[in-house]
Design a protein around this motif. Structure first.
Motif, PDB file in Angstrom:
ATOM      1  N   ALA A 257       0.821  -1.201   0.000  1.00 26.97           N
ATOM      2  CA  ALA A 257       0.000   0.000   0.000  1.00 26.97           C
ATOM      3  C   ALA A 257       0.864   1.264   0.000  1.00 26.97           C
ATOM      4  N   ASP A 258       0.288   2.359  -0.524  1.00 25.65           N
ATOM      5  CA  ASP A 258       0.951   3.660  -0.470  1.00 25.65           C
ATOM      6  C   ASP A 258       0.429   4.431   0.727  1.00 25.65           C
ATOM      7  N   ILE A 259       1.280   5.269   1.270  1.00 27.35           N
ATOM      8  CA  ILE A 259       0.809   6.115   2.374  1.00 27.35           C
ATOM      9  C   ILE A 259       0.031   7.287   1.797  1.00 27.35           C
ATOM     10  N   LEU A 260      -1.189   7.438   2.274  1.00 25.71           N
ATOM     11  CA  LEU A 260      -2.004   8.568   1.835  1.00 25.71           C
ATOM     12  C   LEU A 260      -1.625   9.793   2.649  1.00 25.71           C
ATOM     13  N   ILE A 261      -1.573   9.616   3.959  1.00 27.82           N
ATOM     14  CA  ILE A 261      -1.253  10.746   4.839  1.00 27.82           C
ATOM     15  C   ILE A 261      -0.948  10.194   6.238  1.00 27.82           C
ATOM     16  N   SER A 262      -0.230  10.968   7.018  1.00 30.12           N
ATOM     17  CA  SER A 262      -0.027  10.610   8.424  1.00 30.12           C
ATOM     18  C   SER A 262      -0.718  11.668   9.269  1.00 30.12           C
ATOM     19  N   VAL A 263      -1.444  11.208  10.292  1.00 29.46           N
ATOM     20  CA  VAL A 263      -2.166  12.156  11.145  1.00 29.46           C
ATOM     21  C   VAL A 263      -1.972  11.768  12.597  1.00 29.46           C
ATOM     22  N   GLN A 264      -2.445  12.636  13.505  1.00 33.96           N
ATOM     23  CA  GLN A 264      -2.200  12.360  14.920  1.00 33.96           C
ATOM     24  C   GLN A 264      -3.354  11.663  15.617  1.00 33.96           C
ATOM     25  N   GLU A 265      -4.560  12.083  15.319  1.00 35.33           N
ATOM     26  CA  GLU A 265      -5.705  11.580  16.074  1.00 35.33           C
ATOM     27  C   GLU A 265      -6.397  10.434  15.357  1.00 35.33           C
ATOM     28  N   GLU A 266      -7.002   9.533  16.122  1.00 35.96           N
ATOM     29  CA  GLU A 266      -7.748   8.427  15.534  1.00 35.96           C
ATOM     30  C   GLU A 266      -8.889   8.949  14.657  1.00 35.96           C
ATOM     31  N   GLU A 267      -9.630   9.930  15.153  1.00 36.40           N
ATOM     32  CA  GLU A 267     -10.761  10.454  14.398  1.00 36.40           C
ATOM     33  C   GLU A 267     -10.303  11.011  13.049  1.00 36.40           C
ATOM     34  N   GLU A 268      -9.174  11.717  13.060  1.00 33.82           N
ATOM     35  CA  GLU A 268      -8.626  12.239  11.802  1.00 33.82           C
ATOM     36  C   GLU A 268      -8.317  11.102  10.838  1.00 33.82           C
ATOM     37  N   ALA A 269      -7.710  10.056  11.386  1.00 30.67           N
ATOM     38  CA  ALA A 269      -7.335   8.917  10.545  1.00 30.67           C
ATOM     39  C   ALA A 269      -8.587   8.302   9.917  1.00 30.67           C
ATOM     40  N   LEU A 270      -9.635   8.180  10.716  1.00 35.45           N
ATOM     41  CA  LEU A 270     -10.879   7.613  10.185  1.00 35.45           C
ATOM     42  C   LEU A 270     -11.435   8.502   9.070  1.00 35.45           C
ATOM     43  N   GLN A 271     -11.398   9.816   9.284  1.00 30.00           N
ATOM     44  CA  GLN A 271     -11.913  10.761   8.278  1.00 30.00           C
ATOM     45  C   GLN A 271     -11.129  10.643   6.970  1.00 30.00           C
ATOM     46  N   MET A 272      -9.818  10.539   7.065  1.00 33.65           N
ATOM     47  CA  MET A 272      -8.986  10.446   5.867  1.00 33.65           C
ATOM     48  C   MET A 272      -9.303   9.158   5.099  1.00 33.65           C
ATOM     49  N   ALA A 273      -9.474   8.079   5.862  1.00 37.83           N
ATOM     50  CA  ALA A 273      -9.824   6.812   5.221  1.00 37.83           C
ATOM     51  C   ALA A 273     -11.178   6.952   4.519  1.00 37.83           C
ATOM     52  N   MET A 274     -12.110   7.641   5.168  1.00 40.55           N
ATOM     53  CA  MET A 274     -13.433   7.807   4.583  1.00 40.55           C
ATOM     54  C   MET A 274     -13.391   8.677   3.326  1.00 40.55           C
ATOM     55  N   LEU A 275     -12.512   9.693   3.326  1.00 36.56           N
ATOM     56  CA  LEU A 275     -12.381  10.552   2.144  1.00 36.56           C
ATOM     57  C   LEU A 275     -11.923   9.722   0.950  1.00 36.56           C
ATOM     58  N   PHE A 276     -10.881   8.926   1.189  1.00 37.95           N
ATOM     59  CA  PHE A 276     -10.392   8.097   0.080  1.00 37.95           C
ATOM     60  C   PHE A 276     -11.467   7.105  -0.357  1.00 37.95           C
ATOM     61  N   PHE A 277     -12.128   6.517   0.637  1.00 42.41           N
ATOM     62  CA  PHE A 277     -13.167   5.532   0.353  1.00 42.41           C
ATOM     63  C   PHE A 277     -14.233   6.118  -0.570  1.00 42.41           C
ATOM     64  N   GLN A 278     -14.724   7.315  -0.272  1.00 43.03           N
ATOM     65  CA  GLN A 278     -15.771   7.914  -1.085  1.00 43.03           C
ATOM     66  C   GLN A 278     -15.225   8.344  -2.455  1.00 43.03           C
ATOM     67  N   TYR A 279     -13.985   8.843  -2.478  1.00 41.54           N
ATOM     68  CA  TYR A 279     -13.372   9.245  -3.737  1.00 41.54           C
ATOM     69  C   TYR A 279     -13.290   8.033  -4.676  1.00 41.54           C
ATOM     70  N   TYR A 280     -12.915   6.905  -4.106  1.00 38.67           N
ATOM     71  CA  TYR A 280     -12.842   5.671  -4.889  1.00 38.67           C
ATOM     72  C   TYR A 280     -14.242   5.270  -5.361  1.00 38.67           C
ATOM     73  N   ARG A 281     -15.232   5.354  -4.493  1.00 38.74           N
ATOM     74  CA  ARG A 281     -16.604   5.037  -4.899  1.00 38.74           C
ATOM     75  C   ARG A 281     -17.050   5.887  -6.076  1.00 38.74           C
ATOM     76  N   GLU A 282     -16.627   7.151  -6.087  1.00 35.96           N
ATOM     77  CA  GLU A 282     -17.113   8.063  -7.125  1.00 35.96           C
ATOM     78  C   GLU A 282     -16.280   8.039  -8.390  1.00 35.96           C
ATOM     79  N   ASN A 283     -15.073   7.492  -8.324  1.00 37.96           N
ATOM     80  CA  ASN A 283     -14.215   7.537  -9.502  1.00 37.96           C
ATOM     81  C   ASN A 283     -13.709   6.190  -9.988  1.00 37.96           C
TER      82      ASN A 283
END
Ligand code: SRM
Ligand SMILES: Cc1cc2nc3c(=O)[nH]c(=O)nc-3n(C[C@H](O)[C@H](O)[C@H](O)COP(=O)(O)OP(=O)(O)OC[C@H]3O[C@@H](n4cnc5c(N)ncnc54)[C@H](O)[C@@H]3O)c2cc1C
Ligand code: SF4
Ligand code: FES
Lengths: 791, 104
Positions: free
Chosen positions: A685-711
């Motif tokens: 896997a490639d690193i998308l981003i590094s973040v500090q908080e768990e909630e942030e990490a979940l949000q980033m995963a969700m952003l990629f997830f939806q981007y993939y769904r749409e594209n």
């Protein structure tokens, strides 16, 4: 000194003329006044833009670089406002002044701008000609009630005869457009805003907006001030000269031998002749063109050329009709030459007929194969195209002959359709000759030929994913059947139906109309079909965590329904293999666990490792984050299956760097990784981003997830998707996108999530279809009298 | 002349879907094509896949196991191309009123 040429209008005819001039001479210094704010585009495809099938970007013909290359002073968005013939200057609406030696009018006719905004309910098009019908199609796509009102007693009365008109009317009506014939509109009702129309016979109909498509009016106001002779249009002779030696004109603003042309083919003929005249290479001149037209509405083929009524002396008519298939063909022959043709319902043969009309060859034996091409010339065989004479016009819109194409393939070393289009302009008009061009290219370039990279979904619906998304969204198509009917072959196949099912679901965030017959059996019964027609059941165990209570239920169900095997899967959950379809609803009910979607293109599991709660190296709460991530994403469908994982440290015990999406905890933060694989391919896997908080990490995963769904393309796993798009771009579009865009992704994700549901829970109580899981077992009664003899 | 047996209310079979019925132990796939109903033996000539679980396309069904395409009218395999000599048995099916009748 170069000759200063000022051209007014930046349309198809004017630019075609400049292209011809540049081929013949480099002695011109050109200024263009273009009222429209964009570079030259293919106006023919404007209807497709209105219909939402194409974006404006798709139809540009000449990019800015072309203008730069020819050192043209292009005044975009500047209307030529005034001409001073004494000083020889043109003044633009912005006050700029251009001096000229020669002035070229290419002002076209009054543009047609339908006021469509999608909220109106009743749309009326006045005019049932080519443009009117195309406009009606465009409006219909915006989910408006659409009516076409036409003056004559049949649609396209100039191009088709009365029987052809009937066929056309019925296919237009089938599309959902109301047709009113023999109606003279006398009044638009309403105060400031249209509310309806009144006809001469007194009838009134409601309308929220009206599109007027009653023919073209050449733009000649400005030309009138120059003293050149003007009638309906700017009058020109066969050499395309106006009555003034320094003024020229080309295109729809021109009148030649009393005729104004509104189709590109004749305008391109004019452009060629004018270029010769202006560069001093006079030849025999322009003698007018045979008019040929094609209706560009998908699913409704109409072609017409030449004299089509067939009522003049010595005209003989050859006809074919199939009312069931809606096909009508008619040829008009005069003195053994084809002088006109109409095709409705099927127009594949248009080019062959048009060529016969243009060449005016004696028909002789060909007369027997007028309506249907002789079998040896069957489309697809190479000999067919190659045996055509060099003078045969292949691209009617742009007047490109077979000879032109062949010689530019050879001299230009052309290998792809894209290059061929660039070089010859063939098939850049209405596009119907693309197939033929492709065949010539294949034959001539032989081994060099390379296919354009085009990635259509399927032969049933030959569009790329991106186009399909635009079509479905702009046309507001909510069900698979709607998409297939309007843009495809009407019935689809196992390749495109599941793909379209995914697309309508994703685009409408779950607000689509579900069509179960388009789904693979797994998605109809929410289990995975196995080799003997039985099914497997894998309940969801978020994060791979289960409980004694769940295990007991699983054991009971496995016993009761005779599961052939109970297996721990590779994804940290338990599989009941080999159960009967009829038992599925009962199993779901008794398990009382959510569907694991192991049968679907959907979110599978989120694997986890033990993490900080137990593990001596754990830096993060991987189990908690995994359960949270799975809860947020479960029940959502994706282009291909999505497998996720969360680990509490870089030792990576749950193998998340080979998952579609993974979170890797470290002291003080998380790496969010994407695009890993360990199936058919193995990819780290490639690193998308590094973040500090768990909630942030979940949000980033969700952003990629939806981007993939749409594209993502249907069946494209993230390991291919990430490679295709590139991590840099994905980062820019997701985690580094503007706050507004990010919010957009998350909003759409939430919307889909709100509409999503656990199919097991729903269907355990009430199956969508009462027979879906029932086994009908009929035995012939022994009492024969109970049988229904002959029904 | 063989007897016709009443099998099921036709309205229960959604358009472009199939359902399995066993009649005297013979498994039959019945399909609703919108304008007509057709019946074939519910066993793919390839490896006995349950055709009634396939995706219907035009007048054909694609087997859910390995995607062989079978004409519902003739029972013939249409794809893969080298298997077009295979076929499945077809049965007479008629709709009368709301009910479907089969003749084995
Ligand atoms: C049950 C299970 C095997 C097991 O006993 O462990 C399984 C079973 C099947 N896998 Fe798998 N896969 C299972 C874990 C995996 C894993 C391991 C994992 O998830 O960590 C992989 C590698 C990871 C991955 O997906 O990249 C895996 C990669 C595949 C692939 C290859 C996907 C790829 O694009 O590389 C296929 C084929 C496909 O999807 O096209 C596949 C397809 C299948 C199918 C659905 C084949 C089919 O279409 O019928 C198998 C169903 C068998 C059946 O009769 O039910 N299975 N499969 C696992 C179910 C996991 C679960 O709980 O949901
Ligand atoms: C929706 C639609 C569908 C069509 N479909 C087909 C088809 O299928 N087949 C076919 O052959 N033809 C079709 N046509 C017709 C074809 O597009 C036109 O015949 C062709 O584009 C005309 O070219 P032109 O250069 O003469 O005029 P245009 O392309 O109209 O260009 C004239 C330009 O001059 C500009 N202009 C006018 N006055 C001034 C001024 N004073 N200062 C600056 N600029 C000025 C205008 O804004 C315009 O941009 C269609 C047209 C439309 C609108
Ligand atoms: S690896 Fe997966 S697809 Fe292959 S046989 Fe095993 S379960 Fe089936
Ligand atoms: S069993 Fe039908 S295709 Fe293999």
């Amino acid at each position: 000194m170069k000759t200063k040429l000022a051209m007014i209008g930046n349309g198809m005819a004017g630019i075609a003329c400049l292209e011809e001039i540049f081929k013949l001479s480099s002695e011109f210094e050109v200024t263009i006044f273009s009222e429209e704010p964009h570079v030259n585009y293919n106006r023919i495809l404007l209807s497709s833009v209105l219909a939402g099938e194409k974006k404006l970007d798709d139809i540009y013909l000449h990019p800015l670089e072309w203008y730069e290359k020819h050192q043209i002073d292009l005044k975009l968005g500047v209307k030529a406002a005034d001409i001073d013939m004494k000083k020889k200057t043109v003044t633009g609406s912005d006050g700029s002044i251009a001096t000229f030696d020669k002035l070229l009018f290419a002002t076209g006719s009054s543009p047609f701008i339908p006021p469509i905004n999608g909220v109106d309910k009743e749309g009326v098009v006045i005019g049932g000609g080519l443009l009117g019908l195309e406009a009606a199609r465009g409006i219909l796509n915006q989910e408006t009630n659409t009516t076409v009102v036409h003056l004559a007693d049949r649609l396209m009365d100039v191009q088709v005869d009365s029987i052809g008109g009937d066929y056309l009317k019925s296919s237009i009506e089938k599309m959902g457009v109301n047709v009113l014939l023999s109606k003279i509109t006398t009044q638009l009702n309403g105060n400031g805003r249209v509310t309806g129309l009144t006809f001469k016979d007194g009838q009134e109909i409601p309308a929220d907006f009206v599109v007027i498509a009653c023919g073209i009016r050449p733009n000649v106001e400005l030309a009138k001030t120059t003293g050149a002779e003007i009638n309906k249009g700017i009058v020109v002779n066969d050499l395309m000269e106006t009555s003034h030696p320094d003024i020229f004109a080309v295109g729809e603003c021109v009148e030649h031998r009393g005729k104004v042309y509104g189709l590109v083919a004749p305008l391109y003929d004019q452009a060629k002749i004018l270029a010769k005249t202006m560069t001093g290479q006079k030849d025999e001149g322009y003698e007018g063109s045979v008019l040929a037209s094609k209706l560009k509405i998908m699913g409704i083929d109409v072609f017409s050329a030449g004299s089509v009524q067939g009522q003049e002396a010595e005209e003989e008519v050859v006809k074919y009709e199939d009312p069931v298939l809606g096909i009508y063909k008619k040829c008009v022959v005069k003195e053994d030459k084809l002088v006109g043709a109409v095709l409705v319902g099927e127009a594949e043969d248009a080019n062959r007929l048009l060529e016969m009309i243009r060449s005016q060859e004696e028909l002789g034996e060909k007369r027997t194969s007028l309506l249907f091409p002789p079998p040896e010339a069957e489309a697809g065989s190479k000999e067919d195209v190659m045996s055509l004479p060099d003078t045969h016009t292949i691209c009617g819109c742009l007047g490109v002959t077979k000879g032109d194409i062949v010689s530019s393939i050879i001299s230009g070393g052309i290998k792809t359709m894209a290059e061929l289009k660039e070089e010859t302009k063939a098939s850049t008009g209405c596009g119907t000759c693309t197939k033929t061009c492709n065949k010539i290219l294949k034959t001539v370039s032989g081994a060099d030929f390379s296919e354009d990279e085009k990635d259509i979904l399927c032969k049933c619906i030959p569009f790329e994913h991106e186009q399909l998304r635009v079509i479905i969204e702009s046309q507001e198509l909510k069900s698979v059947q709607d998409v297939l009917e309007v843009y495809g072959n009407g019935h689809g196949c196992p390749k495109c139906k599941p793909a379209l099912s995914y697309l309508v679901d994703q685009i409408w965030c779950g607000g689509h109309e579900e069509d179960r017959s388009s789904r693979f059996i797994n998605d109809r019964v929410h289990g995975n079909i196995q080799k003997n027609g039985k099914f497997s059941v894998i309940p969801r165990m978020r994060g791979g965590i289960t409980s004694p209570d769940e295990l007991r239920k699983i054991a009971d169900v496995a016993d009761k329904y005779e599961a052939k095997m109970v297996k721990v899967t590779g994804s940290q959950r338990i599989d009941l293999l080999g159960v009967r379809k009829a038992d599925l609803p009962k199993i779901w009910k008794e398990l009382d666990m959510p569907s694991g979607h192991a049968y679907a293109k959907a979110v599978r599991m989120v694997k986890s490792c033990v993490g900080e709660d137990f593990c001596r190296y754990g830096t993060q709460n991987s189990i908690g984050a995994a359960i949270e991530l799975e809860t947020r994403l479960e029940n959502l469908y994706t282009p291909a299956k999505v497998k996720l994982g969360v680990v509490g440290c870089p030792r990576n015990c749950a193998e998340v760097t080979v998952k579609d999406i993974g979170l890797v905890g470290f002291e003080g933060g998380w790496d969010v990784v994407i695009g890993g694989a360990s199936g058919k391919s193995v990819r780290a896997a490639d690193i998308l981003i590094s973040v500090q908080e768990e909630e942030e990490a979940l949000q980033m995963a969700m952003l990629f997830f939806q981007y993939y769904r749409e594209n993502g393309k249907y069946l494209e796993r993230t390991y291919d998707f990430v490679e295709r798009i590139g991590v840099e771009k994905i980062r820019a579009k997701t985690v580094y996108a503007s706050e507004e865009e990010k919010k957009g992704f998350l909003d759409r994700l939430h919307k889909s999530k709100e509409k999503s549901f656990d199919p097991w829970k729903r269907e355990a109580i009430k199956p969508e279809n009462p027979l879906q899981f029932k086994e009908l077992d009929l035995v012939e009664p022994t009492d024969k009298s109970a049988l229904i003899n002959k029904k | 002349m063989k007897d016709w047996m009443k099998i099921v209310d036709a309205n229960l079979i959604p358009i472009n879907e199939g359902r399995k019925v066993s009649v005297n132990g013979v498994e039959v796939g019945i399909f609703n094509l919108g304008d007509r109903f057709l019946a074939v033996k519910n066993s793919c000539p390839h490896q006995k896949g349950p055709l009634s679980d396939g995706i219907v396309s035009g007048g054909s069904v694609f087997c859910p196991l390995h995607n062989w395409k079978i004409s519902l009218q003739s029972g013939r395999v249409e794809n893969p191309a080298d298997q077009i000599d295979c076929s499945v048995k077809t049965y007479h099916l008629e709709k009368k009123g709301d009910d479907l009748f089969i003749q084995l």
